[in-house]
Design a protein around this motif. Structure first.
Motif, PDB file in Angstrom:
ATOM      1  N   GLU A  44       0.834  -1.201   0.000  1.00 57.11           N
ATOM      2  CA  GLU A  44       0.000   0.000   0.000  1.00 57.11           C
ATOM      3  C   GLU A  44       0.874   1.260   0.000  1.00 57.11           C
ATOM      4  OE1 GLU A  44      -3.164   2.046   3.054  1.00 57.11           O
ATOM      5  OE2 GLU A  44      -3.252  -0.131   2.818  1.00 57.11           O
ATOM      6  N   ALA A  45       1.930   1.260   0.784  1.00 49.14           N
ATOM      7  CA  ALA A  45       2.834   2.414   0.842  1.00 49.14           C
ATOM      8  C   ALA A  45       3.525   2.627  -0.503  1.00 49.14           C
ATOM      9  CB  ALA A  45       3.867   2.214   1.953  1.00 49.14           C
ATOM     10  N   LYS A  46       3.884   1.536  -1.159  1.00 47.34           N
ATOM     11  CA  LYS A  46       4.501   1.653  -2.494  1.00 47.34           C
ATOM     12  C   LYS A  46       3.535   2.307  -3.470  1.00 47.34           C
ATOM     13  CE  LYS A  46       7.401  -2.447  -2.229  1.00 47.34           C
ATOM     14  NZ  LYS A  46       7.548  -3.830  -2.681  1.00 47.34           N
ATOM     15  N   ARG A  47       2.280   1.833  -3.457  1.00 46.42           N
ATOM     16  CA  ARG A  47       1.276   2.400  -4.372  1.00 46.42           C
ATOM     17  C   ARG A  47       1.052   3.879  -4.100  1.00 46.42           C
ATOM     18  NH1 ARG A  47      -0.980  -2.688  -3.614  1.00 46.42           N
ATOM     19  NH2 ARG A  47      -2.325  -2.010  -1.930  1.00 46.42           N
ATOM     20  N   ALA A  48       1.171   4.252  -2.824  1.00 52.62           N
ATOM     21  CA  ALA A  48       0.960   5.653  -2.443  1.00 52.62           C
ATOM     22  C   ALA A  48       2.216   6.500  -2.692  1.00 52.62           C
ATOM     23  CB  ALA A  48       0.561   5.738  -0.974  1.00 52.62           C
ATOM     24  N   GLY A  49       3.307   5.857  -3.107  1.00 52.05           N
ATOM     25  CA  GLY A  49       4.529   6.587  -3.387  1.00 52.05           C
ATOM     26  C   GLY A  49       5.350   6.921  -2.147  1.00 52.05           C
ATOM     27  N   ASN A  50       5.077   6.275  -1.033  1.00 50.62           N
ATOM     28  CA  ASN A  50       5.815   6.524   0.209  1.00 50.62           C
ATOM     29  C   ASN A  50       6.920   5.467   0.334  1.00 50.62           C
ATOM     30  OD1 ASN A  50       6.750   6.989   2.774  1.00 50.62           O
ATOM     31  ND2 ASN A  50       4.714   7.345   3.649  1.00 50.62           N
ATOM     32  N   ALA A  51       8.053   5.750  -0.301  1.00 53.96           N
ATOM     33  CA  ALA A  51       9.150   4.785  -0.364  1.00 53.96           C
ATOM     34  C   ALA A  51       9.715   4.468   1.017  1.00 53.96           C
ATOM     35  CB  ALA A  51      10.249   5.298  -1.277  1.00 53.96           C
ATOM     36  N   GLU A  52       9.795   5.484   1.873  1.00 54.53           N
ATOM     37  CA  GLU A  52      10.366   5.269   3.210  1.00 54.53           C
ATOM     38  C   GLU A  52       9.500   4.305   4.027  1.00 54.53           C
ATOM     39  OE1 GLU A  52      11.562   7.803   7.198  1.00 54.53           O
ATOM     40  OE2 GLU A  52      11.379   8.871   5.291  1.00 54.53           O
ATOM     41  N   ALA A  53       8.207   4.547   4.032  1.00 54.27           N
ATOM     42  CA  ALA A  53       7.306   3.662   4.769  1.00 54.27           C
ATOM     43  C   ALA A  53       7.286   2.266   4.149  1.00 54.27           C
ATOM     44  CB  ALA A  53       5.898   4.241   4.798  1.00 54.27           C
ATOM     45  N   ALA A  54       7.358   2.204   2.834  1.00 52.44           N
ATOM     46  CA  ALA A  54       7.371   0.915   2.150  1.00 52.44           C
ATOM     47  C   ALA A  54       8.612   0.118   2.537  1.00 52.44           C
ATOM     48  CB  ALA A  54       7.313   1.107   0.635  1.00 52.44           C
ATOM     49  N   ALA A  55       9.761   0.782   2.553  1.00 51.02           N
ATOM     50  CA  ALA A  55      11.005   0.093   2.913  1.00 51.02           C
ATOM     51  C   ALA A  55      10.958  -0.408   4.353  1.00 51.02           C
ATOM     52  CB  ALA A  55      12.190   1.027   2.710  1.00 51.02           C
ATOM     53  N   GLU A  56      10.436   0.414   5.224  1.00 45.28           N
ATOM     54  CA  GLU A  56      10.329   0.024   6.634  1.00 45.28           C
ATOM     55  C   GLU A  56       9.403  -1.185   6.789  1.00 45.28           C
ATOM     56  OE1 GLU A  56       9.013   2.293  10.667  1.00 45.28           O
ATOM     57  OE2 GLU A  56      10.106   3.484   9.187  1.00 45.28           O
ATOM     58  N   ALA A  57       8.280  -1.142   6.107  1.00 47.03           N
ATOM     59  CA  ALA A  57       7.327  -2.254   6.183  1.00 47.03           C
ATOM     60  C   ALA A  57       7.900  -3.516   5.546  1.00 47.03           C
ATOM     61  CB  ALA A  57       6.009  -1.869   5.520  1.00 47.03           C
ATOM     62  N   GLU A  58       8.657  -3.368   4.481  1.00 47.43           N
ATOM     63  CA  GLU A  58       9.302  -4.526   3.851  1.00 47.43           C
ATOM     64  C   GLU A  58      10.268  -5.187   4.836  1.00 47.43           C
ATOM     65  OE1 GLU A  58       9.080  -6.231   1.088  1.00 47.43           O
ATOM     66  OE2 GLU A  58       7.754  -4.963  -0.103  1.00 47.43           O
ATOM     67  N   THR A  59      11.013  -4.368   5.576  1.00 51.68           N
ATOM     68  CA  THR A  59      11.945  -4.898   6.577  1.00 51.68           C
ATOM     69  C   THR A  59      11.189  -5.667   7.652  1.00 51.68           C
ATOM     70  OG1 THR A  59      13.513  -3.108   6.183  1.00 51.68           O
ATOM     71  CG2 THR A  59      13.697  -4.273   8.286  1.00 51.68           C
ATOM     72  N   ILE A  60      10.091  -5.103   8.115  1.00 54.97           N
ATOM     73  CA  ILE A  60       9.276  -5.784   9.135  1.00 54.97           C
ATOM     74  C   ILE A  60       8.722  -7.093   8.576  1.00 54.97           C
ATOM     75  CG2 ILE A  60       7.143  -5.632  10.486  1.00 54.97           C
ATOM     76  CD1 ILE A  60       7.780  -2.568  10.699  1.00 54.97           C
ATOM     77  N   ALA A  61       8.269  -7.058   7.315  1.00 59.46           N
ATOM     78  CA  ALA A  61       7.732  -8.273   6.689  1.00 59.46           C
ATOM     79  C   ALA A  61       8.810  -9.345   6.581  1.00 59.46           C
ATOM     80  CB  ALA A  61       7.151  -7.952   5.316  1.00 59.46           C
ATOM     81  N   GLN A  62      10.033  -8.949   6.212  1.00 58.69           N
ATOM     82  CA  GLN A  62      11.134  -9.915   6.120  1.00 58.69           C
ATOM     83  C   GLN A  62      11.437 -10.528   7.490  1.00 58.69           C
ATOM     84  OE1 GLN A  62      14.255  -7.580   4.374  1.00 58.69           O
ATOM     85  NE2 GLN A  62      13.728  -8.177   2.284  1.00 58.69           N
ATOM     86  N   GLU A  63      11.464  -9.680   8.503  1.00 54.80           N
ATOM     87  CA  GLU A  63      11.721 -10.178   9.861  1.00 54.80           C
ATOM     88  C   GLU A  63      10.608 -11.124  10.309  1.00 54.80           C
ATOM     89  OE1 GLU A  63      12.190  -6.599  12.132  1.00 54.80           O
ATOM     90  OE2 GLU A  63      14.218  -6.254  11.384  1.00 54.80           O
ATOM     91  N   ALA A  64       9.384 -10.793   9.952  1.00 49.68           N
ATOM     92  CA  ALA A  64       8.253 -11.643  10.327  1.00 49.68           C
ATOM     93  C   ALA A  64       8.318 -12.973   9.586  1.00 49.68           C
ATOM     94  CB  ALA A  64       6.938 -10.933  10.047  1.00 49.68           C
ATOM     95  N   ARG A  65       8.725 -12.943   8.308  1.00 50.48           N
ATOM     96  CA  ARG A  65       8.864 -14.202   7.568  1.00 50.48           C
ATOM     97  C   ARG A  65       9.965 -15.073   8.191  1.00 50.48           C
ATOM     98  NH1 ARG A  65       7.339 -10.804   3.187  1.00 50.48           N
ATOM     99  NH2 ARG A  65       9.509 -10.248   2.745  1.00 50.48           N
ATOM    100  N   ALA A  66      11.038 -14.440   8.670  1.00 53.30           N
ATOM    101  CA  ALA A  66      12.091 -15.191   9.361  1.00 53.30           C
ATOM    102  C   ALA A  66      11.538 -15.797  10.655  1.00 53.30           C
ATOM    103  CB  ALA A  66      13.281 -14.289   9.656  1.00 53.30           C
ATOM    104  N   ALA A  67      10.686 -15.045  11.348  1.00 49.93           N
ATOM    105  CA  ALA A  67      10.061 -15.551  12.576  1.00 49.93           C
ATOM    106  C   ALA A  67       9.136 -16.722  12.258  1.00 49.93           C
ATOM    107  CB  ALA A  67       9.299 -14.442  13.283  1.00 49.93           C
ATOM    108  N   VAL A  68       8.460 -16.671  11.106  1.00 47.92           N
ATOM    109  CA  VAL A  68       7.598 -17.781  10.685  1.00 47.92           C
ATOM    110  C   VAL A  68       8.445 -19.037  10.514  1.00 47.92           C
ATOM    111  CG1 VAL A  68       6.197 -18.706   8.793  1.00 47.92           C
ATOM    112  CG2 VAL A  68       5.806 -16.377   9.598  1.00 47.92           C
ATOM    113  N   ALA A  69       9.567 -18.891   9.811  1.00 48.66           N
ATOM    114  CA  ALA A  69      10.441 -20.048   9.582  1.00 48.66           C
ATOM    115  C   ALA A  69      10.952 -20.611  10.908  1.00 48.66           C
ATOM    116  CB  ALA A  69      11.604 -19.649   8.681  1.00 48.66           C
ATOM    117  N   GLU A  70      11.344 -19.726  11.807  1.00 50.11           N
ATOM    118  CA  GLU A  70      11.845 -20.152  13.116  1.00 50.11           C
ATOM    119  C   GLU A  70      10.746 -20.857  13.913  1.00 50.11           C
ATOM    120  OE1 GLU A  70      13.179 -17.729  16.991  1.00 50.11           O
ATOM    121  OE2 GLU A  70      14.353 -17.262  15.202  1.00 50.11           O
TER     122      GLU A  70
END
Length: 104
Positions: A44-70
């Protein structure tokens, strides 16, 4: 009597292992939910053109996916341990039955 104690201990171990598996599965589901929500926010942040928020959310998503694997690894380990506990309960029950037959 010893066989009964062993069977009761094995049954308690199996019950504890089942509770642990349930808790681990809850961790997996919660981590999956967080990962999906973070990814949706990033998109959603990417579509809205908010690159900073998108990058932050992507980082959180990556960390959450790592937590899923763990969490999945922990759940699988719990399931393997539970299989051992179930086997122990069956063996203790068999020993108890053998002791009862020997006494009869």
């Amino acid at each position: 009597v010893g066989g009964a104690d062993a069977a009761a201990d094995a049954a308690a171990d199996a019950e504890a292992a089942a509770a642990l598996r349930k808790a681990e599965q809850g961790r997996v589901e919660e981590a999956e939910k967080i990962a999906a929500e973070a990814q949706a926010y990033a998109d959603e942040a990417k579509r809205a053109g908010n690159a900073e928020a998108a990058a932050e959310a992507e980082t959180i998503a990556q960390e959450a996916r790592a937590a899923v694997a763990e969490a999945r690894e922990a759940a699988e380990a719990s399931a393997a341990d539970a299989g051992s506990a179930d086997t122990g309960a069956a063996e203790a029950g068999a020993a108890e039955a053998g002791a009862a037959e020997a006494g009869a």
